[in-house]
Design a protein around this motif. Structure first.
Motif, PDB file in Angstrom:
ATOM      1  N   ASN A  84       0.778  -1.234   0.000  1.00 22.97           N
ATOM      2  CA  ASN A  84       0.000   0.000   0.000  1.00 22.97           C
ATOM      3  C   ASN A  84       0.812   1.288   0.000  1.00 22.97           C
ATOM      4  O   ASN A  84       0.232   2.372  -0.136  1.00 22.97           O
ATOM      5  CB  ASN A  84      -0.917   0.017   1.240  1.00 22.97           C
ATOM      6  CG  ASN A  84      -1.783  -1.215   1.325  1.00 22.97           C
ATOM      7  OD1 ASN A  84      -2.339  -1.657   0.335  1.00 22.97           O
ATOM      8  ND2 ASN A  84      -1.893  -1.780   2.522  1.00 22.97           N
ATOM      9  N   GLU A  85       2.127   1.196   0.178  1.00 20.87           N
ATOM     10  CA  GLU A  85       2.932   2.408   0.331  1.00 20.87           C
ATOM     11  C   GLU A  85       2.715   3.393  -0.819  1.00 20.87           C
ATOM     12  O   GLU A  85       2.614   4.608  -0.608  1.00 20.87           O
ATOM     13  CB  GLU A  85       4.414   2.014   0.429  1.00 20.87           C
ATOM     14  CG  GLU A  85       5.340   3.145   0.779  1.00 20.87           C
ATOM     15  CD  GLU A  85       6.760   2.656   1.021  1.00 20.87           C
ATOM     16  OE1 GLU A  85       7.507   3.341   1.729  1.00 20.87           O
ATOM     17  OE2 GLU A  85       7.108   1.572   0.497  1.00 20.87           O
ATOM     18  N   ARG A  86       2.600   2.883  -2.037  1.00 22.91           N
ATOM     19  CA  ARG A  86       2.495   3.765  -3.199  1.00 22.91           C
ATOM     20  C   ARG A  86       1.158   4.500  -3.262  1.00 22.91           C
ATOM     21  O   ARG A  86       1.016   5.465  -4.021  1.00 22.91           O
ATOM     22  CB  ARG A  86       2.713   2.964  -4.487  1.00 22.91           C
ATOM     23  CG  ARG A  86       1.667   1.888  -4.755  1.00 22.91           C
ATOM     24  CD  ARG A  86       2.093   1.011  -5.923  1.00 22.91           C
ATOM     25  NE  ARG A  86       1.126  -0.027  -6.278  1.00 22.91           N
ATOM     26  CZ  ARG A  86       1.036  -1.191  -5.660  1.00 22.91           C
ATOM     27  NH1 ARG A  86       1.847  -1.465  -4.642  1.00 22.91           N
ATOM     28  NH2 ARG A  86       0.150  -2.095  -6.054  1.00 22.91           N
ATOM     29  N   PHE A  87       0.185   4.074  -2.464  1.00 21.80           N
ATOM     30  CA  PHE A  87      -1.134   4.709  -2.493  1.00 21.80           C
ATOM     31  C   PHE A  87      -1.290   5.798  -1.427  1.00 21.80           C
ATOM     32  O   PHE A  87      -2.326   6.457  -1.374  1.00 21.80           O
ATOM     33  CB  PHE A  87      -2.232   3.657  -2.296  1.00 21.80           C
ATOM     34  CG  PHE A  87      -2.229   2.578  -3.342  1.00 21.80           C
ATOM     35  CD1 PHE A  87      -2.420   2.890  -4.681  1.00 21.80           C
ATOM     36  CD2 PHE A  87      -2.025   1.246  -3.001  1.00 21.80           C
ATOM     37  CE1 PHE A  87      -2.417   1.896  -5.656  1.00 21.80           C
ATOM     38  CE2 PHE A  87      -2.019   0.253  -3.965  1.00 21.80           C
ATOM     39  CZ  PHE A  87      -2.224   0.578  -5.295  1.00 21.80           C
ATOM     40  N   VAL A  88      -0.300   5.962  -0.566  1.00 19.24           N
ATOM     41  CA  VAL A  88      -0.372   6.962   0.502  1.00 19.24           C
ATOM     42  C   VAL A  88       0.182   8.287  -0.013  1.00 19.24           C
ATOM     43  O   VAL A  88       1.334   8.361  -0.430  1.00 19.24           O
ATOM     44  CB  VAL A  88       0.412   6.501   1.746  1.00 19.24           C
ATOM     45  CG1 VAL A  88       0.390   7.577   2.828  1.00 19.24           C
ATOM     46  CG2 VAL A  88      -0.175   5.200   2.285  1.00 19.24           C
ATOM     47  N   SER A  89      -0.623   9.325   0.036  1.00 23.53           N
ATOM     48  CA  SER A  89      -0.196  10.628  -0.485  1.00 23.53           C
ATOM     49  C   SER A  89       0.731  11.316   0.508  1.00 23.53           C
ATOM     50  O   SER A  89       0.640  11.099   1.730  1.00 23.53           O
ATOM     51  CB  SER A  89      -1.410  11.522  -0.743  1.00 23.53           C
ATOM     52  OG  SER A  89      -1.994  11.926   0.483  1.00 23.53           O
ATOM     53  N   PRO A  90       1.653  12.168   0.029  1.00 25.30           N
ATOM     54  CA  PRO A  90       2.528  12.923   0.930  1.00 25.30           C
ATOM     55  C   PRO A  90       1.746  13.763   1.938  1.00 25.30           C
ATOM     56  O   PRO A  90       2.183  13.936   3.079  1.00 25.30           O
ATOM     57  CB  PRO A  90       3.336  13.798  -0.029  1.00 25.30           C
ATOM     58  CG  PRO A  90       3.322  13.061  -1.328  1.00 25.30           C
ATOM     59  CD  PRO A  90       1.981  12.400  -1.390  1.00 25.30           C
ATOM     60  N   ARG A  91       0.585  14.274   1.531  1.00 23.39           N
ATOM     61  CA  ARG A  91      -0.212  15.099   2.448  1.00 23.39           C
ATOM     62  C   ARG A  91      -0.725  14.273   3.620  1.00 23.39           C
ATOM     63  O   ARG A  91      -0.638  14.712   4.780  1.00 23.39           O
ATOM     64  CB  ARG A  91      -1.381  15.733   1.698  1.00 23.39           C
ATOM     65  CG  ARG A  91      -2.262  16.592   2.609  1.00 23.39           C
ATOM     66  CD  ARG A  91      -3.320  17.330   1.835  1.00 23.39           C
ATOM     67  NE  ARG A  91      -4.163  18.116   2.736  1.00 23.39           N
ATOM     68  CZ  ARG A  91      -5.133  18.911   2.341  1.00 23.39           C
ATOM     69  NH1 ARG A  91      -5.396  19.060   1.043  1.00 23.39           N
ATOM     70  NH2 ARG A  91      -5.862  19.579   3.220  1.00 23.39           N
ATOM     71  N   VAL A  92      -1.269  13.086   3.337  1.00 26.45           N
ATOM     72  CA  VAL A  92      -1.747  12.222   4.423  1.00 26.45           C
ATOM     73  C   VAL A  92      -0.592  11.841   5.337  1.00 26.45           C
ATOM     74  O   VAL A  92      -0.728  11.833   6.573  1.00 26.45           O
ATOM     75  CB  VAL A  92      -2.449  10.978   3.854  1.00 26.45           C
ATOM     76  CG1 VAL A  92      -2.697   9.939   4.955  1.00 26.45           C
ATOM     77  CG2 VAL A  92      -3.762  11.355   3.187  1.00 26.45           C
ATOM     78  N   LEU A  93       0.546  11.534   4.762  1.00 31.52           N
ATOM     79  CA  LEU A  93       1.715  11.161   5.557  1.00 31.52           C
ATOM     80  C   LEU A  93       2.099  12.302   6.500  1.00 31.52           C
ATOM     81  O   LEU A  93       2.350  12.080   7.698  1.00 31.52           O
ATOM     82  CB  LEU A  93       2.875  10.813   4.623  1.00 31.52           C
ATOM     83  CG  LEU A  93       4.021  10.002   5.219  1.00 31.52           C
ATOM     84  CD1 LEU A  93       3.552   8.606   5.595  1.00 31.52           C
ATOM     85  CD2 LEU A  93       5.184   9.913   4.237  1.00 31.52           C
ATOM     86  N   ALA A  94       2.148  13.525   5.989  1.00 32.40           N
ATOM     87  CA  ALA A  94       2.505  14.679   6.817  1.00 32.40           C
ATOM     88  C   ALA A  94       1.449  14.938   7.887  1.00 32.40           C
ATOM     89  O   ALA A  94       1.783  15.256   9.042  1.00 32.40           O
ATOM     90  CB  ALA A  94       2.692  15.909   5.935  1.00 32.40           C
ATOM     91  N   ASP A  95       0.173  14.794   7.535  1.00 26.56           N
ATOM     92  CA  ASP A  95      -0.902  15.023   8.501  1.00 26.56           C
ATOM     93  C   ASP A  95      -0.858  13.999   9.631  1.00 26.56           C
ATOM     94  O   ASP A  95      -1.059  14.341  10.806  1.00 26.56           O
ATOM     95  CB  ASP A  95      -2.261  14.963   7.800  1.00 26.56           C
ATOM     96  CG  ASP A  95      -2.526  16.179   6.911  1.00 26.56           C
ATOM     97  OD1 ASP A  95      -1.782  17.185   7.036  1.00 26.56           O
ATOM     98  OD2 ASP A  95      -3.451  16.114   6.086  1.00 26.56           O
ATOM     99  N   VAL A  96      -0.603  12.749   9.299  1.00 29.92           N
ATOM    100  CA  VAL A  96      -0.506  11.710  10.320  1.00 29.92           C
ATOM    101  C   VAL A  96       0.686  11.981  11.234  1.00 29.92           C
ATOM    102  O   VAL A  96       0.592  11.833  12.466  1.00 29.92           O
ATOM    103  CB  VAL A  96      -0.405  10.311   9.677  1.00 29.92           C
ATOM    104  CG1 VAL A  96      -0.062   9.251  10.734  1.00 29.92           C
ATOM    105  CG2 VAL A  96      -1.706   9.950   8.972  1.00 29.92           C
ATOM    106  N   GLU A  97       1.803  12.397  10.665  1.00 33.93           N
ATOM    107  CA  GLU A  97       2.970  12.697  11.487  1.00 33.93           C
ATOM    108  C   GLU A  97       2.662  13.820  12.479  1.00 33.93           C
ATOM    109  O   GLU A  97       3.022  13.738  13.660  1.00 33.93           O
ATOM    110  CB  GLU A  97       4.158  13.082  10.608  1.00 33.93           C
ATOM    111  CG  GLU A  97       5.434  13.338  11.395  1.00 33.93           C
ATOM    112  CD  GLU A  97       6.632  13.642  10.518  1.00 33.93           C
ATOM    113  OE1 GLU A  97       7.761  13.634  11.041  1.00 33.93           O
ATOM    114  OE2 GLU A  97       6.435  13.888   9.313  1.00 33.93           O
ATOM    115  N   ARG A  98       1.996  14.878  12.026  1.00 38.02           N
ATOM    116  CA  ARG A  98       1.642  15.978  12.930  1.00 38.02           C
ATOM    117  C   ARG A  98       0.699  15.503  14.029  1.00 38.02           C
ATOM    118  O   ARG A  98       0.780  15.956  15.174  1.00 38.02           O
ATOM    119  CB  ARG A  98       1.005  17.116  12.144  1.00 38.02           C
ATOM    120  CG  ARG A  98       2.000  18.000  11.413  1.00 38.02           C
ATOM    121  CD  ARG A  98       1.347  19.266  10.884  1.00 38.02           C
ATOM    122  NE  ARG A  98       0.389  18.967   9.811  1.00 38.02           N
ATOM    123  CZ  ARG A  98       0.726  18.923   8.529  1.00 38.02           C
ATOM    124  NH1 ARG A  98       1.988  19.150   8.156  1.00 38.02           N
ATOM    125  NH2 ARG A  98      -0.176  18.659   7.603  1.00 38.02           N
TER     126      ARG A  98
END
Length: 209
Positions: free
Chosen positions: A138-152
């Motif tokens: 699934n890694e390729r389906f995760v957008s950079p925005r979602v990744l950054a939002d989850v990190e915050r």
């Protein structure tokens, strides 16, 4: 080019035959962006440990032979941790941790890894054996925005279950994958993965910058 932080001395395994009677395990390695083939369950568990550690910058299975005492032995893994390089050989028998140096590369230590030492990381390894398939699929389906939002969102040390609920109506599988990507990259951490089975109650924390 001299080996450095960004350069891997070994990138593909040497051509060697599968040991007689050995099983065959194939996995996609997210850190290497290629498939790896392993021949023993202990190699699989050590591979999982290498993939799970953000300190490991690179590694390679079956990188080279270690020549010693008029014989040779195939190293199981070459591992790069920061500027240091080590070759590991998994052994079922107790052996001195430091075995010698790789022939022709005196700066690469050869070390034995006793199977019992892997057992001490058993819960962590089992958890990461459940995590890694998410990254592979699934890694390729995760957008950079979602990744950054989850990190915050992990600044407040939520649980995995809370993150998944707070990010509805996003696909829960992709939100979970984003969490696992951040753990894999070392951007967040969860000490509970060392002694608790993976589940919704696992607490996540953003690493201090």
């Amino acid at each position: 080019m001299e080996p450095g932080i960004s350069h891997s001395r070994f990138t593909i395994p040497i051509d060697s035959e599968r040991p007689k009677g050995a099983a065959r395990f194939e996995f996609w390695a997210p850190k290497l962006k290629r498939r790896v083939t392993l021949f023993h369950p202990f190699q699989v568990r050590l591979w999982t440990l290498l993939e799970s550690s953000p300190r490991v910058l690179s590694y390679c299975e079956r990188p080279a032979y270690w020549h010693h005492d008029d014989s040779r032995q195939l190293a199981d893994f070459w591992v790069k941790v920061g500027p240091r390089e080590i070759c590991w050989i998994v052994t079922a028998e107790p052996q001195p941790a430091r075995a010698g140096v790789l022939s022709g590369d005196g700066d690469i230590a050869v070390r034995y890894v006793h199977c019992q030492s892997l057992a001490s990381h058993g819960i962590w390894i089992d958890n990461w054996m459940r995590i890694l398939p998410y990254l592979c699929s699934n890694e390729r389906f995760v957008s950079p925005r979602v990744l950054a939002d989850v990190e915050r969102a992990t600044v407040s040390a939520p649980t995995l279950g809370q993150i998944e609920r707070d990010f509805q109506p996003h696909d829960a599988v992709l939100v979970r994958t984003a969490v696992f990507m951040l753990l894999h990259q070392g951007r967040i951490k969860s000490g509970a993965l060392r002694d608790q089975p993976l589940g919704p109650a696992i607490v996540l924390r953003r690493r201090a910058t």
